[in-house]
Design a protein around this motif. Structure first.
Motif, PDB file in Angstrom:
ATOM      1  N   GLY A  25       0.818  -1.206   0.000  1.00  0.00           N
ATOM      2  CA  GLY A  25       0.000   0.000   0.000  1.00  0.00           C
ATOM      3  C   GLY A  25       0.849   1.252   0.000  1.00  0.00           C
ATOM      4  N   THR A  26       0.589   2.138  -0.944  1.00  0.00           N
ATOM      5  CA  THR A  26       1.336   3.389  -1.028  1.00  0.00           C
ATOM      6  C   THR A  26       0.797   4.379   0.011  1.00  0.00           C
ATOM      7  OG1 THR A  26      -0.162   4.441  -2.611  1.00  0.00           O
ATOM      8  CG2 THR A  26       1.576   3.033  -3.516  1.00  0.00           C
ATOM      9  N   ASP A  27       1.592   5.373   0.313  1.00  0.00           N
ATOM     10  CA  ASP A  27       1.082   6.494   1.100  1.00  0.00           C
ATOM     11  C   ASP A  27       0.103   7.279   0.230  1.00  0.00           C
ATOM     12  OD1 ASP A  27       2.671   5.843   3.281  1.00  0.00           O
ATOM     13  OD2 ASP A  27       4.378   7.014   2.522  1.00  0.00           O
ATOM     14  N   GLU A  28      -0.743   8.059   0.870  1.00  0.00           N
ATOM     15  CA  GLU A  28      -1.664   8.905   0.115  1.00  0.00           C
ATOM     16  C   GLU A  28      -0.879   9.979  -0.631  1.00  0.00           C
ATOM     17  OE1 GLU A  28      -4.279  10.387   3.049  1.00  0.00           O
ATOM     18  OE2 GLU A  28      -5.238   8.452   3.454  1.00  0.00           O
ATOM     19  N   TYR A  29      -1.289  10.223  -1.864  1.00  0.00           N
ATOM     20  CA  TYR A  29      -0.607  11.246  -2.643  1.00  0.00           C
ATOM     21  C   TYR A  29      -1.590  11.905  -3.597  1.00  0.00           C
ATOM     22  CZ  TYR A  29      -0.272   7.842  -6.531  1.00  0.00           C
ATOM     23  OH  TYR A  29      -0.539   6.947  -7.532  1.00  0.00           O
ATOM     24  N   PRO A  30      -1.318  13.133  -4.024  1.00  0.00           N
ATOM     25  CA  PRO A  30      -2.256  13.860  -4.901  1.00  0.00           C
ATOM     26  C   PRO A  30      -2.151  13.387  -6.341  1.00  0.00           C
ATOM     27  CG  PRO A  30      -0.349  15.220  -4.443  1.00  0.00           C
ATOM     28  CD  PRO A  30      -0.168  13.980  -3.610  1.00  0.00           C
ATOM     29  N   LEU A  31      -3.284  13.337  -7.018  1.00  0.00           N
ATOM     30  CA  LEU A  31      -3.293  12.979  -8.432  1.00  0.00           C
ATOM     31  C   LEU A  31      -2.715  14.112  -9.266  1.00  0.00           C
ATOM     32  CD1 LEU A  31      -6.795  11.282  -8.886  1.00  0.00           C
ATOM     33  CD2 LEU A  31      -4.559  10.165  -8.850  1.00  0.00           C
ATOM     34  N   ILE A  60      -5.200  10.009  -3.157  1.00  0.00           N
ATOM     35  CA  ILE A  60      -5.516   8.588  -3.321  1.00  0.00           C
ATOM     36  C   ILE A  60      -4.360   7.737  -2.794  1.00  0.00           C
ATOM     37  CG2 ILE A  60      -7.056   8.954  -5.280  1.00  0.00           C
ATOM     38  CD1 ILE A  60      -3.693   7.405  -5.966  1.00  0.00           C
ATOM     39  N   SER A  61      -4.634   6.457  -2.604  1.00  0.00           N
ATOM     40  CA  SER A  61      -3.601   5.470  -2.301  1.00  0.00           C
ATOM     41  C   SER A  61      -3.881   4.228  -3.133  1.00  0.00           C
ATOM     42  CB  SER A  61      -3.588   5.114  -0.813  1.00  0.00           C
ATOM     43  OG  SER A  61      -4.810   4.530  -0.419  1.00  0.00           O
ATOM     44  N   ILE A  62      -2.840   3.456  -3.408  1.00  0.00           N
ATOM     45  CA  ILE A  62      -2.953   2.249  -4.233  1.00  0.00           C
ATOM     46  C   ILE A  62      -2.466   1.057  -3.431  1.00  0.00           C
ATOM     47  CG2 ILE A  62      -2.270   1.123  -6.379  1.00  0.00           C
ATOM     48  CD1 ILE A  62      -1.774   3.832  -7.597  1.00  0.00           C
ATOM     49  N   THR A  63      -3.241  -0.025  -3.452  1.00  0.00           N
ATOM     50  CA  THR A  63      -2.891  -1.248  -2.730  1.00  0.00           C
ATOM     51  C   THR A  63      -3.200  -2.448  -3.610  1.00  0.00           C
ATOM     52  OG1 THR A  63      -3.561  -0.204  -0.657  1.00  0.00           O
ATOM     53  CG2 THR A  63      -3.253  -2.581  -0.620  1.00  0.00           C
ATOM     54  N   ALA A  64      -2.328  -3.431  -3.617  1.00  0.00           N
ATOM     55  CA  ALA A  64      -2.585  -4.643  -4.392  1.00  0.00           C
ATOM     56  C   ALA A  64      -3.740  -5.423  -3.782  1.00  0.00           C
ATOM     57  CB  ALA A  64      -1.342  -5.522  -4.432  1.00  0.00           C
ATOM     58  N   ALA A  65      -4.641  -5.905  -4.626  1.00  0.00           N
ATOM     59  CA  ALA A  65      -5.726  -6.779  -4.153  1.00  0.00           C
ATOM     60  C   ALA A  65      -5.121  -8.124  -3.785  1.00  0.00           C
ATOM     61  CB  ALA A  65      -6.767  -6.958  -5.254  1.00  0.00           C
ATOM     62  N   ARG A  66      -5.542  -8.665  -2.659  1.00  0.00           N
ATOM     63  CA  ARG A  66      -5.019  -9.947  -2.209  1.00  0.00           C
ATOM     64  C   ARG A  66      -5.999 -10.581  -1.245  1.00  0.00           C
ATOM     65  NH1 ARG A  66      -1.914  -6.039   0.203  1.00  0.00           N
ATOM     66  NH2 ARG A  66      -2.107  -5.847   2.464  1.00  0.00           N
ATOM     67  N   GLN A 114     -10.491   9.001   2.168  1.00  0.00           N
ATOM     68  CA  GLN A 114     -11.526   8.591   3.118  1.00  0.00           C
ATOM     69  C   GLN A 114     -11.745   7.075   3.109  1.00  0.00           C
ATOM     70  OE1 GLN A 114     -12.070  11.065   0.725  1.00  0.00           O
ATOM     71  NE2 GLN A 114     -11.452  12.644   2.213  1.00  0.00           N
ATOM     72  N   GLY A 115     -10.948   6.350   2.308  1.00  0.00           N
ATOM     73  CA  GLY A 115     -11.053   4.899   2.282  1.00  0.00           C
ATOM     74  C   GLY A 115     -12.084   4.355   1.328  1.00  0.00           C
ATOM     75  N   ARG A 116     -12.671   5.190   0.469  1.00  0.00           N
ATOM     76  CA  ARG A 116     -13.676   4.724  -0.480  1.00  0.00           C
ATOM     77  C   ARG A 116     -13.013   4.184  -1.748  1.00  0.00           C
ATOM     78  NH1 ARG A 116     -18.324   9.041  -1.359  1.00  0.00           N
ATOM     79  NH2 ARG A 116     -19.316   7.155  -2.215  1.00  0.00           N
ATOM     80  N   HIS A 117     -13.510   3.063  -2.216  1.00  0.00           N
ATOM     81  CA  HIS A 117     -12.930   2.425  -3.403  1.00  0.00           C
ATOM     82  C   HIS A 117     -13.231   3.256  -4.649  1.00  0.00           C
ATOM     83  CE1 HIS A 117     -11.494  -0.812  -5.989  1.00  0.00           C
ATOM     84  NE2 HIS A 117     -12.602  -0.693  -6.710  1.00  0.00           N
ATOM     85  N   VAL A 118     -12.195   3.561  -5.426  1.00  0.00           N
ATOM     86  CA  VAL A 118     -12.342   4.358  -6.641  1.00  0.00           C
ATOM     87  C   VAL A 118     -12.438   3.464  -7.866  1.00  0.00           C
ATOM     88  CG1 VAL A 118     -11.286   6.102  -8.118  1.00  0.00           C
ATOM     89  CG2 VAL A 118     -11.110   6.294  -5.624  1.00  0.00           C
TER      90      VAL A 118
END
Length: 548
Positions: A25-31, A60-66, A114-118
């Motif tokens: 999971g990445t840290d939050e960062y601006p688009l 946003i943040s990016i995390t691998a689905a697992r 806010q943790g909402r899936h994009v």
């Protein structure tokens, strides 16, 4: 696309992503407005304005689905992942987390601050990076179904299961089948695919074989020509040679697949049962349990509505999906050198709705509605599905999709009923791909004495069976006789024409509820209700239309 064609623009943050940072999971960062990867995410945000409230640049943040509950190991220390925040390690500093060996990535989940899936993003190795990224990226592009690459993929699925899955050696009838050590008893007749294609009487020999499950179809398109089936008239000639050009395309493609996989025998009902010979049909139909249980694998023509369509339907359109956008990112491990490059695309991709999506492949398949399919699904220990969208594999331990996506993730629509907890949900939603062919597991889940448990399971299966179609209505008992035989062998109970003698009073206690959403939802009893095979002949077209 090769790495020589890379022209992706990445912002300073996206260009620094590593395989470890994406996985944990990445840290939050601006688009960024000037980044191809951020652009994919911007597109999802613009189509879902409710996901982002406020002014300024979205974070946003990016995390691998697992899979939930994955455990990471550092030396002898093991820590579980926090299910509430699946990209965070409990009690492990970030510098240690980056050194953990992570499973291959195939799908990335993007979330707001806010943790909402994009959205979800698929990760696929570029062609000239596949070897260096094979242990890091598992996403794949859909290839033509008959391609050499897919043949190797299927061969790997089969060999891995046969060699390493002990639970896949256990049949629903309770027999342990050691495929890699002791060949199984062969059916009465088989198609020998090499050195030439011909029909063979096996004479009680042992060996390895595959079976084909498919729709014959009705009418001019679906009917198989007289020369494409075995009859008393051509039986002797078929023992010498079966003309490939006279066979239905689905059968012909299955023979080609078995040849490519390196196996010798294939069982197909149209050729291995003498058509028009009632005695032979009845004798072989009673052997269905052994035929499907003993097979190395069942080949399923999932996407074909009839035998004239063929087996290899997916991946034949070489054109990229209309409107497809992608970003190319460098793949690094622990901020070291670039190992290769991967393509990032939106998932599910545009243009894959309906029948081309995994859920559409199974739910809309005519094959899924065949009455004979219920026992074929339950009796088969391994199943290889050729859909319109892609190729699928299920066994009692794993499920694989050609696209490399782990479809057991919660955000994926297709349930994997080989996991017991989704078995009943899959039945209810009509999305069951296969069933758990382990009676003891179902008994443990349901509780109670053996006889009552089998009766409950049988009623659940009959509800599913009552949704299916039979071309010949008189087949309704024969089409589940093989399954009943296997369950009887395992439980020791006595089966008689749709009922279990030991629980006959329960099997006869049913009443159809015609106002129900389901075609035969009984109002007597509890749980999933009571239903008898007597009800199977009743027609409820309106209910079937709702299901389709």
């Amino acid at each position: 696309m090769g790495s020589d064609a890379i022209a992706t623009k990445l912002c300073s943050t996206c260009s620094q992503h590593t395989l470890q940072s994406l996985y944990w999971g990445t840290d939050e960062y601006p688009l960024s407005k000037d980044c191809d990867l951020c652009g994919l995410i911007w597109g999802s945000l613009s189509s879902n304005p409710d996901l982002f409230h406020g002014h300024g640049t979205p974070m946003i943040s990016i995390t691998a689905a697992r899979k939930r509950g994955f455990r990471g190991k550092v030396g002898r220390r093991t820590r579980a992942l926090d299910d509430s925040y699946p990209h965070k390690l409990l009690s492990l500093p970030g510098d240690i987390a980056t050194k953990l060996k992570t499973p291959p990535i195939n799908l990335l989940n993007v979330s707001t601050a806010q943790g909402r899936h994009v959205t979800s993003l698929k990760v696929t190795s570029l062609s000239d990076s596949r070897s260096t990224l094979s242990s890091h990226v598992s996403g794949r592009d859909i290839q033509p179904a008959a391609s050499n690459e897919n043949t190797e993929m299927i061969r790997g699925w089969i060999s891995s299961c046969v060699a390493g899955h002990s639970r896949c050696r256990r049949s629903i009838g309770g027999t342990t089948l050691k495929d890699n050590m002791k060949p199984q008893l062969l059916p009465t007749r088989l198609i020998e695919v090499t050195p030439r294609v011909r029909l063979r009487e096996t004479g009680g020999q042992r060996g390895q074989y595959l079976v084909l499950s498919y729709c014959w179809g009705t009418g001019a398109q679906g009917s198989q020509t007289p020369n494409a089936v075995t009859t008393q008239a051509n039986l002797d000639s078929f023992y010498d040679d079966v003309p490939l050009d006279a066979l239905a395309p689905t059968v012909r493609d299955a023979i080609l697949l078995v040849q490519r996989l390196g196996f010798r025998y294939l069982w197909v009902d149209a050729l291995c049962i003498i058509q028009g010979d009632v005695a032979d049909w009845e004798r072989e139909s009673r052997q269905m349990a052994q035929i499907f249980e003993n097979a190395i694998c069942t080949i399923v023509a999932l996407g074909a509505d009839h035998a004239g369509e063929g087996l290899f339907l997916s991946g034949n359109d070489s054109r990229p999906p209309e409107g497809r956008e992608e970003a190319i990112i460098p793949c690094r491990v622990n901020n070291e050198r670039v190992l290769g490059y991967a393509s990032i695309t939106a998932w599910p991709p545009l243009g894959t709705e309906g029948r081309l999506s995994p859920i559409g492949d199974f739910v809309h398949a005519r094959w899924s509605k065949r009455g004979w399919v219920l026992q074929e699904r339950m009796l088969s220990r391994r199943m290889l599905y050729f859909g319109r969208g892609q190729i699928y594999w299920t066994c009692m331990k794993e499920m694989f999709h050609e696209d490399g996506i782990d479809h057991s993730h919660p955000n994926v629509l297709v349930c994997n009923p080989h996991h017991l907890k989704s078995f009943f949900l899959s039945l209810t939603l009509s999305t069951a791909i296969s069933f758990v062919p382990i009676l003891s597991q179902l008994a443990k889940a349901l509780g109670g004495d053996k006889n009552s448990v089998l009766q409950e399971i049988w009623e659940i299966l009959l509800v599913d069976y009552s949704w299916c179609n039979l071309t010949v209505e008189s087949d309704k008992l024969m089409a589940i006789a093989g399954l009943a035989s296997a369950l009887s062998h395992r439980s020791g109970m006595t089966y008689f024409k749709g009922l279990w003698v030991e629980t006959a009073c329960l099997g006869l206690a049913w009443k159809a509820d015609f106002d129900s959403e389901f075609p035969m939802n009984a109002s007597i009893g509890h749980g999933y209700g009571k239903i008898s095979t007597l009800s199977i002949a009743r027609k409820l077209p309106a209910a079937r239309e709702r299901r389709i």
